[in-house]
Design a protein around this motif. Structure first.
Motif, PDB file in Angstrom:
ATOM      1  N   ALA A   1      -3.572 -11.015  11.844  1.00  0.00           N
ATOM      2  CA  ALA A   1      -4.251 -11.115  10.540  1.00  0.00           C
ATOM      3  C   ALA A   1      -3.590 -12.064   9.533  1.00  0.00           C
TER       4      ALA A   1
ATOM      5  N   THR B   1       3.350  -6.103   7.999  1.00  0.00           N
ATOM      6  CA  THR B   1       4.220  -4.972   8.386  1.00  0.00           C
ATOM      7  C   THR B   1       3.645  -4.138   9.525  1.00  0.00           C
TER       8      THR B   1
ATOM      9  N   LEU C   1       6.163   2.361  11.900  1.00  0.00           N
ATOM     10  CA  LEU C   1       4.717   2.238  12.168  1.00  0.00           C
ATOM     11  C   LEU C   1       4.258   3.335  13.141  1.00  0.00           C
TER      12      LEU C   1
ATOM     13  N   GLU D   1      -0.960   2.746  15.685  1.00  0.00           N
ATOM     14  CA  GLU D   1      -1.056   1.429  15.045  1.00  0.00           C
ATOM     15  C   GLU D   1      -0.289   0.385  15.868  1.00  0.00           C
TER      16      GLU D   1
ATOM     17  N   GLY E   1      -5.116   1.940   4.195  1.00  0.00           N
ATOM     18  CA  GLY E   1      -6.266   2.045   5.102  1.00  0.00           C
ATOM     19  C   GLY E   1      -7.453   1.181   4.717  1.00  0.00           C
TER      20      GLY E   1
ATOM     21  N   LEU F   1      -0.277  -5.721  14.396  1.00  0.00           N
ATOM     22  CA  LEU F   1      -1.535  -6.467  14.367  1.00  0.00           C
ATOM     23  C   LEU F   1      -1.523  -7.563  13.300  1.00  0.00           C
TER      24      LEU F   1
ATOM     25  N   GLY G   1      -3.111  -5.598   7.959  1.00  0.00           N
ATOM     26  CA  GLY G   1      -4.187  -6.558   7.738  1.00  0.00           C
ATOM     27  C   GLY G   1      -5.025  -6.265   6.505  1.00  0.00           C
ATOM     28  N   VAL G   2      -5.115  -5.010   6.122  1.00  0.00           N
ATOM     29  CA  VAL G   2      -5.900  -4.678   4.928  1.00  0.00           C
ATOM     30  C   VAL G   2      -5.249  -5.294   3.694  1.00  0.00           C
TER      31      VAL G   2
ATOM     32  N   ASP H   1       0.866  -1.179   0.000  1.00  0.00           N
ATOM     33  CA  ASP H   1       0.000   0.000   0.000  1.00  0.00           C
ATOM     34  C   ASP H   1       0.899   1.225   0.000  1.00  0.00           C
TER      35      ASP H   1
HETATM   36  N1  LIG Z   1      -7.610 -12.245   8.536  1.00  0.00           N
HETATM   37  C1  LIG Z   1      -7.672 -12.177   9.846  1.00  0.00           C
HETATM   38  O1  LIG Z   1      -7.683 -13.194  10.560  1.00  0.00           O
HETATM   39  C2  LIG Z   1      -7.675 -10.829  10.505  1.00  0.00           C
HETATM   40  C3  LIG Z   1      -7.456 -10.714  11.886  1.00  0.00           C
HETATM   41  C4  LIG Z   1      -7.415  -9.444  12.448  1.00  0.00           C
HETATM   42  C5  LIG Z   1      -7.600  -8.321  11.665  1.00  0.00           C
HETATM   43  N2  LIG Z   1      -7.824  -8.469  10.324  1.00  0.00           N
HETATM   44  C6  LIG Z   1      -8.042  -7.291   9.467  1.00  0.00           C
HETATM   45  O2  LIG Z   1      -6.879  -6.488   9.541  1.00  0.00           O
HETATM   46  C7  LIG Z   1      -7.230  -5.142   9.209  1.00  0.00           C
HETATM   47  C8  LIG Z   1      -6.502  -4.195  10.149  1.00  0.00           C
HETATM   48  O3  LIG Z   1      -5.130  -4.395   9.977  1.00  0.00           O
HETATM   49  P1  LIG Z   1      -4.079  -3.277  10.415  1.00  0.00           P
HETATM   50  O4  LIG Z   1      -4.403  -2.819  11.777  1.00  0.00           O
HETATM   51  O5  LIG Z   1      -2.751  -3.834  10.139  1.00  0.00           O
HETATM   52  O6  LIG Z   1      -4.463  -2.047   9.475  1.00  0.00           O
HETATM   53  P2  LIG Z   1      -3.897  -1.500   8.075  1.00  0.00           P
HETATM   54  O7  LIG Z   1      -3.586  -2.586   7.155  1.00  0.00           O
HETATM   55  O8  LIG Z   1      -4.882  -0.473   7.641  1.00  0.00           O
HETATM   56  O9  LIG Z   1      -2.541  -0.776   8.497  1.00  0.00           O
HETATM   57  C9  LIG Z   1      -2.597   0.350   9.344  1.00  0.00           C
HETATM   58  C10 LIG Z   1      -1.851   1.530   8.751  1.00  0.00           C
HETATM   59  O10 LIG Z   1      -0.448   1.314   8.918  1.00  0.00           O
HETATM   60  C11 LIG Z   1       0.226   1.531   7.676  1.00  0.00           C
HETATM   61  N3  LIG Z   1       1.421   0.710   7.711  1.00  0.00           N
HETATM   62  C12 LIG Z   1       1.508  -0.630   7.597  1.00  0.00           C
HETATM   63  N4  LIG Z   1       2.764  -1.048   7.854  1.00  0.00           N
HETATM   64  C13 LIG Z   1       3.501   0.062   8.085  1.00  0.00           C
HETATM   65  C14 LIG Z   1       4.857   0.273   8.438  1.00  0.00           C
HETATM   66  N5  LIG Z   1       5.694  -0.737   8.650  1.00  0.00           N
HETATM   67  N6  LIG Z   1       5.266   1.556   8.587  1.00  0.00           N
HETATM   68  C15 LIG Z   1       4.402   2.589   8.434  1.00  0.00           C
HETATM   69  N7  LIG Z   1       3.088   2.453   8.154  1.00  0.00           N
HETATM   70  C16 LIG Z   1       2.651   1.196   7.985  1.00  0.00           C
HETATM   71  C17 LIG Z   1      -0.807   1.175   6.633  1.00  0.00           C
HETATM   72  O11 LIG Z   1      -0.503   1.751   5.397  1.00  0.00           O
HETATM   73  C18 LIG Z   1      -2.064   1.741   7.250  1.00  0.00           C
HETATM   74  O12 LIG Z   1      -2.148   3.122   7.007  1.00  0.00           O
HETATM   75  C19 LIG Z   1      -8.745  -5.050   9.315  1.00  0.00           C
HETATM   76  O13 LIG Z   1      -9.293  -4.922   8.024  1.00  0.00           O
HETATM   77  C20 LIG Z   1      -9.144  -6.388   9.932  1.00  0.00           C
HETATM   78  O14 LIG Z   1     -10.419  -6.840   9.477  1.00  0.00           O
HETATM   79  C21 LIG Z   1      -7.862  -9.690   9.740  1.00  0.00           C
END
Ligand SMILES: NC(=O)c1ccc[n+]([C@@H]2O[C@H](COP(=O)([O-])OP(=O)(O)OC[C@H]3O[C@@H](n4cnc5c(N)ncnc54)[C@H](O)[C@@H]3O)[C@@H](O)[C@H]2O)c1
Length: 349
Positions: free
Chosen positions: A121, A113, A157, A161, A56, A116, A89-90, A35
């Motif tokens: 995820a 990365t 990060l 987050e 996001g 979470l 996770g997105v 992303d």
């Molecule tokens: N499949 C599953 O079992 C499972 C379990 C839990 C959550 N999820 C899903 O995970 C999603 C949430 O994941 P999330 O919290 O990782 O959110 P996300 O993927 O939106 O990431 C959060 C933000 O951090 C940024 N980012 C990512 N890595 C970075 C890094 N190393 N440095 C700087 N910025 C970085 C992203 O661009 C984003 O803006 C939800 O959609 C949820 O439904 C899935």
């Protein structure tokens, strides 16, 4: 590379590995999905074979799936070709979904990365995207052939987050018994180092937290039904997120609030040890979670709960804890739920 776990699925193994930063991207990837925030972390990436989605939750949609599939076609990805998802996770959910349907399933490696996505995820095989305003409405079950984790990537990060991921780490620690629970000991004793993202502390904590998820997932494959326990705090959390349009609280903040409510509920119905519940409340507070009242009408949170997917026989069931590593899943009297949410009943009416 160090293997943390191998989950044996009926269709093949999923290996979860700790790797050095330079080993994060597999050299044989045909298409790598990033992303807007994760692509710049890999300045040497092969631009021809990569795609960057907007960052996001709003990008967790069909348009992103279509973009991945179109790009896969453009790079002539074949059924035995490899798609890699690099992000939170997105990205990992949406890339895994696309990989699961492209030519009925191609090879998939996930590179989480965010904290979470590392501890939650990317492991366990759930893929999906949001549709019709419903989170994760459409999805498949398609475990990654490999998950590659390197805590160093967390350096950039954003704080919120990182904290969000800590809610899931705490949840995992609470699902293990008190004895032989180095994860719980570490998050109690090394809060300062962990919050400062001390590399040594993260190298110890992340594999331990991933292992909890991997073990629970593996136990569920043998149909012991334990996977539901991973929803500790999540029935409350999803309702809070839905009632606030997924915009006010991060998922982790909502989960932390949800775990606190699950403790209140367990204590109220007499299954959670009050002294342990208090220690756990302090542990959660030590990681900076401070949503005491979520600033939304409790009736709205309760209404959002009524559409929860985990309802059984019309009753919502909650994961509660008797103590560490002693989760139970059961429904509760409505009056106790109301009390925990802060819904006051007018006894005269
Ligand atoms: N499949 C599953 O079992 C499972 C379990 C839990 C959550 N999820 C899903 O995970 C999603 C949430 O994941 P999330 O919290 O990782 O959110 P996300 O993927 O939106 O990431 C959060 C933000 O951090 C940024 N980012 C990512 N890595 C970075 C890094 N190393 N440095 C700087 N910025 C970085 C992203 O661009 C984003 O803006 C939800 O959609 C949820 O439904 C899935």
């Amino acid at each position: 590379m160090e293997e943390i776990a191998t989950i044996a699925y009926p269709d093949g193994d999923s290996r979860i590995l700790m790797v050095a930063r330079k080993e994060l991207l597999p050299s044989d990837a045909r298409l790598t999905v990033f992303d807007g925030n994760t692509a710049p972390l890999f300045p040497d990436r092969d631009l021809e074979c990569s795609l960057s989605l907007p960052p996001g939750e709003t990008a967790k949609n069909w348009t992103s799936v279509e973009r991945i599939i179109n790009r896969a076609l453009a790079v002539e990805l074949e059924r035995d070709g490899l798609i890699v998802g690099v992000g939170g996770g997105v990205v990992t959910d949406v890339t895994a979904f696309a990989a699961s349907i492209y030519m009925r399933g191609c090879r998939l490696v996930l590179v989480p990365t965010t904290l979470l996505s590392m501890v939650d995820a990317a492991t366990g095989g759930k893929t999906g995207f949001d549709f019709g305003g419903v989170k994760n409405l459409l999805g498949t079950f398609y475990p990654a052939h490999e998950v590659r984790i390197c805590p160093e990537i967390l350096e950039t990060l954003p704080e919120r987050e990182f904290q969000s991921g800590m809610a899931e780490v705490i949840k995992h620690a609470l699902l293990l018994p008190e004895e032989n629970n180095p994860l719980l000991v570490q998050i109690r004793d090394e809060c300062e180092q962990i919050r400062a993202r001390d590399p040594e502390a993260l190298m110890k904590m992340i594999p331990a937290a991933v292992k909890v998820k991997a073990d629970v997932v593996e136990a569920d494959l043998r149909e012991r039904g334990e996977r539901a326990f991973l929803n500790l705090g999540h029935t409350f959390a999803h309702a809070l997120e839905a009632a606030t349009n997924f915009s006010r609280w991060s998922h982790g903040e909502a989960v932390a609030w949800g775990i606190l409510r699950a403790l209140d509920l367990g204590e109220r119905i007499g299954i959670t040890d009050p002294q342990w519940a208090n220690q756990t409340r302090q542990l959660i507070a030590s990681y900076g979670f401070d949503i005491v009242t979520p600033q939304v009408a409790p009736e709205e949170i309760k209404a959002a709960m009524s559409s929860d997917k985990k309802k059984k026989d019309g009753h919502i069931r909650f994961v509660m804890l008797k103590g560490p590593g002693q989760p139970v899943l059961q429904s509760v009297p409505e009056s106790d739920l109301d009390a925990v949410l802060g819904i006051e009943k007018n006894l005269e009416s």
